[in-house]
Design an enzyme around this catalytic site. Sequence first.
Site, PDB file in Angstrom:
ATOM      1  CB  CYS A 193     -56.052  71.147  -0.076  1.00 12.94           C
ATOM      2  SG  CYS A 193     -55.186  72.080  -1.346  1.00 12.94           S
ATOM      3  CB  CYS A 236     -51.872  76.986   1.620  1.00 12.07           C
ATOM      4  SG  CYS A 236     -50.613  75.731   1.902  1.00 12.07           S
ATOM      5  NE  ARG A 266     -49.759  67.820  13.321  1.00 12.44           N
ATOM      6  CZ  ARG A 266     -49.710  68.427  12.134  1.00 12.44           C
ATOM      7  NH1 ARG A 266     -50.793  68.543  11.398  1.00 12.44           N
ATOM      8  NH2 ARG A 266     -48.577  68.904  11.672  1.00 12.44           N
ATOM      9  CB  CYS A 315     -48.553  72.051  -3.331  1.00  5.74           C
ATOM     10  SG  CYS A 315     -48.532  71.413  -1.648  1.00  5.74           S
ATOM     11  CB  CYS A 353     -53.902  69.008   2.410  1.00  6.33           C
ATOM     12  SG  CYS A 353     -52.334  69.584   3.049  1.00  6.33           S
ATOM     13  CE  LYS A 374     -47.676  67.225   8.746  1.00 10.70           C
ATOM     14  NZ  LYS A 374     -48.422  67.801   7.618  1.00 10.70           N
ATOM     15  CE  LYS A 430     -51.666  64.700   9.261  1.00 10.85           C
ATOM     16  NZ  LYS A 430     -52.017  65.196   7.929  1.00 10.85           N
ATOM     17  NE  ARG A 471     -55.039  72.418  10.936  1.00 10.81           N
ATOM     18  CZ  ARG A 471     -53.977  71.885  10.332  1.00 10.81           C
ATOM     19  NH1 ARG A 471     -53.208  71.032  10.965  1.00 10.81           N
ATOM     20  NH2 ARG A 471     -53.668  72.216   9.091  1.00 10.81           N
TER      21      ARG A 471
HETATM   22 FE1  SRM Z   1     -52.177  69.486   5.319  1.00  9.25          FE
HETATM   23  C1  SRM Z   1     -49.351  71.271   5.462  1.00  9.25           C
HETATM   24  C2  SRM Z   1     -53.990  72.286   5.302  1.00  9.25           C
HETATM   25  C3  SRM Z   1     -54.899  67.669   6.070  1.00  9.25           C
HETATM   26  C4  SRM Z   1     -50.509  66.649   4.379  1.00  9.25           C
HETATM   27  N1  SRM Z   1     -51.723  71.448   5.420  1.00  9.25           N
HETATM   28  C5  SRM Z   1     -50.475  71.988   5.533  1.00  9.25           C
HETATM   29  C6  SRM Z   1     -50.560  73.495   5.821  1.00  9.25           C
HETATM   30  C7  SRM Z   1     -50.582  73.672   7.309  1.00  9.25           C
HETATM   31  C8  SRM Z   1     -49.451  74.354   5.164  1.00  9.25           C
HETATM   32  C9  SRM Z   1     -48.227  74.630   6.011  1.00  9.25           C
HETATM   33  O1  SRM Z   1     -47.546  73.687   6.466  1.00  9.25           O
HETATM   34  O2  SRM Z   1     -47.968  75.811   6.230  1.00  9.25           O
HETATM   35  C10 SRM Z   1     -51.913  73.783   5.175  1.00  9.25           C
HETATM   36  C11 SRM Z   1     -52.654  75.021   5.698  1.00  9.25           C
HETATM   37  C12 SRM Z   1     -53.470  75.656   4.597  1.00  9.25           C
HETATM   38  C13 SRM Z   1     -54.367  76.736   5.065  1.00  9.25           C
HETATM   39  O3  SRM Z   1     -54.167  77.891   4.634  1.00  9.25           O
HETATM   40  O4  SRM Z   1     -55.286  76.477   5.822  1.00  9.25           O
HETATM   41  C14 SRM Z   1     -52.595  72.450   5.319  1.00  9.25           C
HETATM   42  N2  SRM Z   1     -54.055  69.929   5.724  1.00  9.25           N
HETATM   43  C15 SRM Z   1     -54.652  71.121   5.558  1.00  9.25           C
HETATM   44  C16 SRM Z   1     -56.158  71.016   5.674  1.00  9.25           C
HETATM   45  C17 SRM Z   1     -56.837  72.246   6.234  1.00  9.25           C
HETATM   46  C18 SRM Z   1     -56.705  70.621   4.283  1.00  9.25           C
HETATM   47  C19 SRM Z   1     -58.197  70.705   4.125  1.00  9.25           C
HETATM   48  O5  SRM Z   1     -58.554  71.288   3.119  1.00  9.25           O
HETATM   49  O6  SRM Z   1     -58.974  70.158   4.913  1.00  9.25           O
HETATM   50  C20 SRM Z   1     -56.239  69.760   6.560  1.00  9.25           C
HETATM   51  C21 SRM Z   1     -56.181  70.060   8.030  1.00  9.25           C
HETATM   52  C22 SRM Z   1     -56.455  68.841   8.838  1.00  9.25           C
HETATM   53  C23 SRM Z   1     -56.539  69.044  10.317  1.00  9.25           C
HETATM   54  O7  SRM Z   1     -57.576  69.493  10.811  1.00  9.25           O
HETATM   55  O8  SRM Z   1     -55.559  68.696  11.006  1.00  9.25           O
HETATM   56  C24 SRM Z   1     -54.973  69.035   6.121  1.00  9.25           C
HETATM   57  N3  SRM Z   1     -52.591  67.522   5.311  1.00  9.25           N
HETATM   58  C25 SRM Z   1     -53.823  66.983   5.533  1.00  9.25           C
HETATM   59  C26 SRM Z   1     -53.856  65.619   5.095  1.00  9.25           C
HETATM   60  C27 SRM Z   1     -55.078  64.709   5.105  1.00  9.25           C
HETATM   61  C28 SRM Z   1     -55.185  63.896   6.361  1.00  9.25           C
HETATM   62  O9  SRM Z   1     -54.400  64.053   7.290  1.00  9.25           O
HETATM   63  O10 SRM Z   1     -56.088  63.069   6.411  1.00  9.25           O
HETATM   64  C29 SRM Z   1     -52.593  65.328   4.609  1.00  9.25           C
HETATM   65  C30 SRM Z   1     -52.155  64.001   3.944  1.00  9.25           C
HETATM   66  C31 SRM Z   1     -51.936  62.920   4.937  1.00  9.25           C
HETATM   67  C32 SRM Z   1     -50.544  62.965   5.469  1.00  9.25           C
HETATM   68  O11 SRM Z   1     -50.315  63.673   6.436  1.00  9.25           O
HETATM   69  O12 SRM Z   1     -49.670  62.314   4.900  1.00  9.25           O
HETATM   70  C33 SRM Z   1     -51.805  66.533   4.758  1.00  9.25           C
HETATM   71  N4  SRM Z   1     -50.202  69.043   5.023  1.00  9.25           N
HETATM   72  C34 SRM Z   1     -49.741  67.838   4.568  1.00  9.25           C
HETATM   73  C35 SRM Z   1     -48.337  67.959   4.307  1.00  9.25           C
HETATM   74  C36 SRM Z   1     -47.404  66.822   3.787  1.00  9.25           C
HETATM   75  C37 SRM Z   1     -46.922  65.997   4.921  1.00  9.25           C
HETATM   76  C38 SRM Z   1     -45.890  64.984   4.497  1.00  9.25           C
HETATM   77  O13 SRM Z   1     -45.732  64.007   5.199  1.00  9.25           O
HETATM   78  O14 SRM Z   1     -45.214  65.170   3.496  1.00  9.25           O
HETATM   79  C39 SRM Z   1     -47.985  69.288   4.615  1.00  9.25           C
HETATM   80  C40 SRM Z   1     -46.592  69.924   4.510  1.00  9.25           C
HETATM   81  C41 SRM Z   1     -45.730  69.604   5.666  1.00  9.25           C
HETATM   82  O15 SRM Z   1     -46.133  69.030   6.678  1.00  9.25           O
HETATM   83  O16 SRM Z   1     -44.551  69.928   5.535  1.00  9.25           O
HETATM   84  C42 SRM Z   1     -49.186  69.940   5.051  1.00  9.25           C
HETATM   85 FE1  SF4 Z   2     -51.419  73.819   0.995  1.00 13.34          FE
HETATM   86 FE2  SF4 Z   2     -50.467  71.915  -0.540  1.00 13.34          FE
HETATM   87 FE3  SF4 Z   2     -51.891  71.282   1.612  1.00 13.34          FE
HETATM   88 FE4  SF4 Z   2     -53.097  72.327  -0.452  1.00 13.34          FE
HETATM   89  S1  SF4 Z   2     -52.027  70.353  -0.443  1.00 13.34           S
HETATM   90  S2  SF4 Z   2     -53.351  72.986   1.691  1.00 13.34           S
HETATM   91  S3  SF4 Z   2     -51.574  73.727  -1.259  1.00 13.34           S
HETATM   92  S4  SF4 Z   2     -49.927  72.269   1.621  1.00 13.34           S
END
Ligand code: SRM
Ligand code: SF4
Length: 576
Positions: free
Chosen positions: A439, A445, A145, A484, A488, A218, A220, A76
Amino acid sequence: MSEKPKLSPVEKIKIESNYLRDPVQEELGNEEPAFGKSAEQIIKHHGFYQQDDRDRRGMKDADGKPLDKAYSMMVRTKLPGGKLTSAQMLDELDLCERYGNGDLRLTDRQGIQIHGILKGNVKAMIRAICDAQMTTLGACGDVCRNVLCCPAPHRHNTVRDEMQEMANQISDHLLPNTKAYYELWLTDPETGEKELAGGGTEGKVIEPLYGENYLPRKFKVAIALPEDNCVDVCTNDLGLLAIVEDDQIAGYNVLVGGGMGLTPSNKNTFPAIAQSLAFVTPENVLRLSEAIVKTQRDFGNRADRKRARMKYLIRNWGIEKFRAKVEEYYGEKLTDPQPIEMADVEDHTGWHEQGDGRWFYGLHIDSGRVIDRDECNLKTAIRQVCQQLQPNLRITAHQSLLFTDVAPEQRETLETILRDNGVGLDDQISQVRRWAMACVSLPTCPLAVTESERVLPGVMAQLEAELIRYGLENEKFTVRMTGCPNGCARPYNADIGLVGKTKNKYTIFLGGTLRGDRLAFMYREIVPLNELVTILVPVFAYFMRERQPGETLGDFCHRKGAQDLLLFADSYAGEP
Ligand code: SRM
Ligand code: SF4
């Protein structure tokens, strides 16, 4: 005295990593296709994740034996405010072809992901990203981040530039300080010399801000304007809402404790909208951001990662206690926030005059996937625009792309390139598609329980047909889908959120808002993919019949509530 809570295993891994070196350093050189469990946690802090091809899981070879997992990495790139040049985009496009699976994924945090990189190629990949003057450091892991910022280059005044400058400064200020990144990825492969290691570290405090175990989770940050919350500021741990006076930023309302993720099996987890904490003048933003990070660093939950985000600390303490602790670190009393409401959101698609004689074009990209497929050669089109016109670029928090600083005489060429490659211009994209996000989910993922990006186009096609049937095709509302409950694509504050619950089944959330400042409520659970739109149809019918003048879909659902919407759905005969 109360006993200190037990640290989660990831905390121990961070402490034992020697400031993000071990065991990555050692495992990088071995022949294994994958990193071990500890290294898997540490690599995130360097900007990449280990994944395996989910489509292959469960497959068998000719003898009936399960196939081995096909491991690869997702790298990333972090870009504050989503800002990059044409040359940098061309580098990313080359890299996804050379080391990745051939496409780019623009993220909803204004970053770029490349999937499918073999472990042996990660070093070359990260090095190439750094050579192109970008970085992966801090793109993932328990640190600050990518800092989001409204990407629209409006130059009618200096406000957007000031915001971008602030995003850069926060990003630099909260960057990890360890030299491990330079040692691991930027060491010269021929001579073994460390190009950027910057001398010895003995006797120095290596991570003055983060310490040896970094943050509990993390962190943000986002910067928005009340009239254009395109970065969804309320879903961040720290949000800054710019307050403009006389065409300049007078300061920021500071919002804290936003976050989307939840774990259904743990009733103590929840999504949260950030709350107002204070007002701060621009010159004090870095100092206050640092005080907030330190509060989370020292009091955030390090025993349970599911409750480690700052939103849980604020829920446990209440905002007043949190504010008092931040004041201790900040060294003075905080000023109360100004009474400002979130007013609107732009997605910045289409042509806009910048205010300096140049133009920007916002190109909607379905789920941010930059790929050539079917009749749409999007990747080729972006390559040609960057080669021929060399605009600057901005990635939006809607997974889309702005071509900026386009001269008036270049506009036609840009449109021709897009059209010739089968890329739809903004007037060809339906309103519902324009405001939708999914997402990544399957097949990359590891946390996905069901499809998202791959099925969104089908859901959109059905929605488009139904919305036309109900005369609602021009309504502006968000549909956000995830594979899930981690959230995201930020589904929990959307007008319609579709959240993967179990294989092929989703929970439907309703009643959030485009402005992003209200949580949605759960409407229906365990809905099969092929019934999602059917279940939504009565909601559209009810909206069409009983909406108040100017009321949005989300506001209507919020006013009616789940019970009322369900009652109507039960009695609905199926005609508009
Ligand atoms: Fe996310 C984890 C993709 C924005 C909440 N997210 C993941 C992972 C890295 C899975 C993992 O931990 O192994 C995913 C990778 C999938 C893949 O194959 O690419 C993933 N997240 C993404 C992206 C690519 C979604 C997208 O379609 O754009 C975004 C990447 C952003 C970036 O450039 O940094 C992405 N993730 C978000 C957001 C939205 C935001 O930040 O505005 C959220 C919700 C906001 C938040 O953080 O609360 C988000 N991602 C999560 C979570 C839940 C975090 C939590 O507090 O519970 C996880 C799981 C974790 O961290 O354990 C996660
Ligand atoms: Fe993966 Fe769940 Fe984030 Fe979708 S919402 S990219 S399934 S961790």
